[in-house]
Design an enzyme around this catalytic site. Sequence first.
Site, PDB file in Angstrom:
ATOM      1  N   SER A  84      -9.824  -1.303   7.333  1.00  0.00           N
ATOM      2  CA  SER A  84      -9.357  -1.057   5.965  1.00  0.00           C
ATOM      3  C   SER A  84      -8.709  -2.220   5.241  1.00  0.00           C
ATOM      4  O   SER A  84      -8.423  -2.127   4.046  1.00  0.00           O
ATOM      5  CB  SER A  84      -8.363   0.106   5.952  1.00  0.00           C
ATOM      6  OG  SER A  84      -9.051   1.307   5.861  1.00  0.00           O
ATOM      7  N   SER A  99      -9.649   1.257   3.132  1.00  0.00           N
ATOM      8  CA  SER A  99      -8.845   2.136   2.315  1.00  0.00           C
ATOM      9  C   SER A  99      -7.770   1.397   1.511  1.00  0.00           C
ATOM     10  O   SER A  99      -7.199   1.945   0.575  1.00  0.00           O
ATOM     11  CB  SER A  99      -8.148   3.176   3.199  1.00  0.00           C
ATOM     12  OG  SER A  99      -7.287   2.538   4.124  1.00  0.00           O
ATOM     13  N   LYS A 136       0.856  -1.189   0.000  1.00  0.00           N
ATOM     14  CA  LYS A 136       0.000   0.000   0.000  1.00  0.00           C
ATOM     15  C   LYS A 136       0.893   1.240   0.000  1.00  0.00           C
ATOM     16  O   LYS A 136       1.990   1.221   0.578  1.00  0.00           O
ATOM     17  CB  LYS A 136      -0.866  -0.057   1.263  1.00  0.00           C
ATOM     18  CG  LYS A 136      -1.964   0.975   1.377  1.00  0.00           C
ATOM     19  CD  LYS A 136      -2.807   0.682   2.633  1.00  0.00           C
ATOM     20  CE  LYS A 136      -3.898   1.703   2.872  1.00  0.00           C
ATOM     21  NZ  LYS A 136      -4.723   1.365   4.054  1.00  0.00           N
TER      22      LYS A 136
HETATM   23  N1  GLN Z   1     -13.540   3.007   7.054  1.00  0.00           N
HETATM   24  C1  GLN Z   1     -12.608   3.506   8.021  1.00  0.00           C
HETATM   25  C2  GLN Z   1     -12.411   4.983   7.820  1.00  0.00           C
HETATM   26  O1  GLN Z   1     -13.098   5.507   7.012  1.00  0.00           O
HETATM   27  C3  GLN Z   1     -11.385   2.679   7.944  1.00  0.00           C
HETATM   28  C4  GLN Z   1     -10.101   3.364   7.680  1.00  0.00           C
HETATM   29  C5  GLN Z   1      -8.885   2.480   7.902  1.00  0.00           C
HETATM   30  O2  GLN Z   1      -8.956   1.410   8.500  1.00  0.00           O
HETATM   31  N2  GLN Z   1      -7.732   2.988   7.484  1.00  0.00           N
HETATM   32  O3  GLN Z   1     -11.656   5.632   8.444  1.00  0.00           O
END
Ligand code: GLN
Length: 486
Positions: free
Chosen positions: A173, A149, A74
């Site tokens: 995420s 994400s 990532k």
């Molecule tokens: N959906 C979560 C957010 O919007 C998850 C983000 C993450 O785990 N980086 O922040």
Amino acid sequence: MTQLMNKSIGELHDLLVKKKVTAKDLVLACIEECKKDTCNSFEATAFEEAIKASEKIKEVKDEEYLKGIPFLAKDNYSTKGIETTASSNILNGYIPLFDATVIEKLKRAGMILVGKTTMDELAMGGTGTSGHKGVTTNPYDHTRIVGGSSCGSASSVASGIVPFSLGSDTGDSVRKPASYAGIVGFKPTWGRISRFGLFPFAPSLDTVAYFTRNVKDASYILTCLAGKDKKDMSSSSRKKEKYQNYVLSHKTLKRIGCFKSVLDSIEEKAIKDAYLNVLNGLANKGYEIIYYDFPQYLLDSLYPTYMIISCAEATSNNANLDGIRFGPKADNDPQTYIEYMKQCRTKGFSSIIKRRFVIGSFSLLSANQDEMFTRAQKARRMIVEEMERFFDNIDYLLVPASYSKPKKVEDINYSWSKKTDFLENIMTIGNFGGYPSLTVPLTFIDGLPCGVNITGRTFEDGYVLSLGQEIEGITGLKNLVANKGE
Ligand code: GLN
């Protein structure tokens, strides 16, 4: 040759050991797949470096499970010499001078970094639509999201580009996109893996996490990545284990918990049926299924608690993104530091990020802190205490990892919804308590994947993996790759 990258790490490892392929064959096959990507999975590629690294690998021994295997990371992991932007304009052109500890460890184990993947900007988001390179789509249906994400890491494993990719998990995420992509997504215990070189979003929740196509591969990766790191004070000095031993010897604990309100609230019949089917399968294998009454007011507080804590931490941790050290410069002749920063941030961040920083700053203002930030901290404590009571008598929490098909890209909207579904945010529990949490495939609805999630006690990562493998056996769903119509 192209089918090579549909194989798991274990299968590729066997081919390498038996000298049926070379590491270079794998890297070349992987590069070919990268070029055919149809999901928008890439921020940057490192093809030449990858080929060079593969040429140095002459043989692979049986115990070198990861050696010679290509992978992706990532774009919020620092990678020496490769542009790293966290899919944000504010980091355009930033080329780190060092590798994150996890990148270094994987390379030392002989894995080969082939590129960097797209993400929601600065890891804030769950849709894979907010990065500066645009939407990353689901390889099972390009009109739909793959989730975020860690979107590009999920799409690349699901579409047969690599058998493993690094993501990061602050709320879900990795575990949510794994569900939408029909693959394995693992967030180990907070502190088990060094985060040195992972761009912070909300450090009390952030965890190095990753995707593979089966649980056994995920267990070998953890064995490689776990351990204390002098460069990360929050990394645990607890003894490392050989996590694959839990998987290879089916070493599990036997009491599985299921939240009553979750069961009552699942609307999608196919998901409910598949979930009950797994619980049944586990009961038949001698597991005890326990229905637990987790207070609804705590479940309803998951989302607001997550948003306040994560935005507050993000605001302070991203204070260095002021346009001076990184990214595009201000161009309207600013006279003060504040003016300079304002200009850079205005063009560097999308509106989603700006909103989150406003929420974070607002909840940290001294006038609001008690009402917002401190209150959210207390709510977090109460959620974790309730989970600790749960874990007194129960070894795992099992919940569906998503509650509908992945959404259509056109249906994503960023407007603020007051009504939030606790089901869709349930995996934040894993981050609040730092628990190991694993998503594995559960079923398909109209050809689209949906996963199931296991959460265990801190540092019981091996048991969580082992139960994941048990579920693989019940569903028969592993090593899945989206059909690219070849
Ligand atoms: N959906 C979560 C957010 O919007 C998850 C983000 C993450 O785990 N980086 O922040």
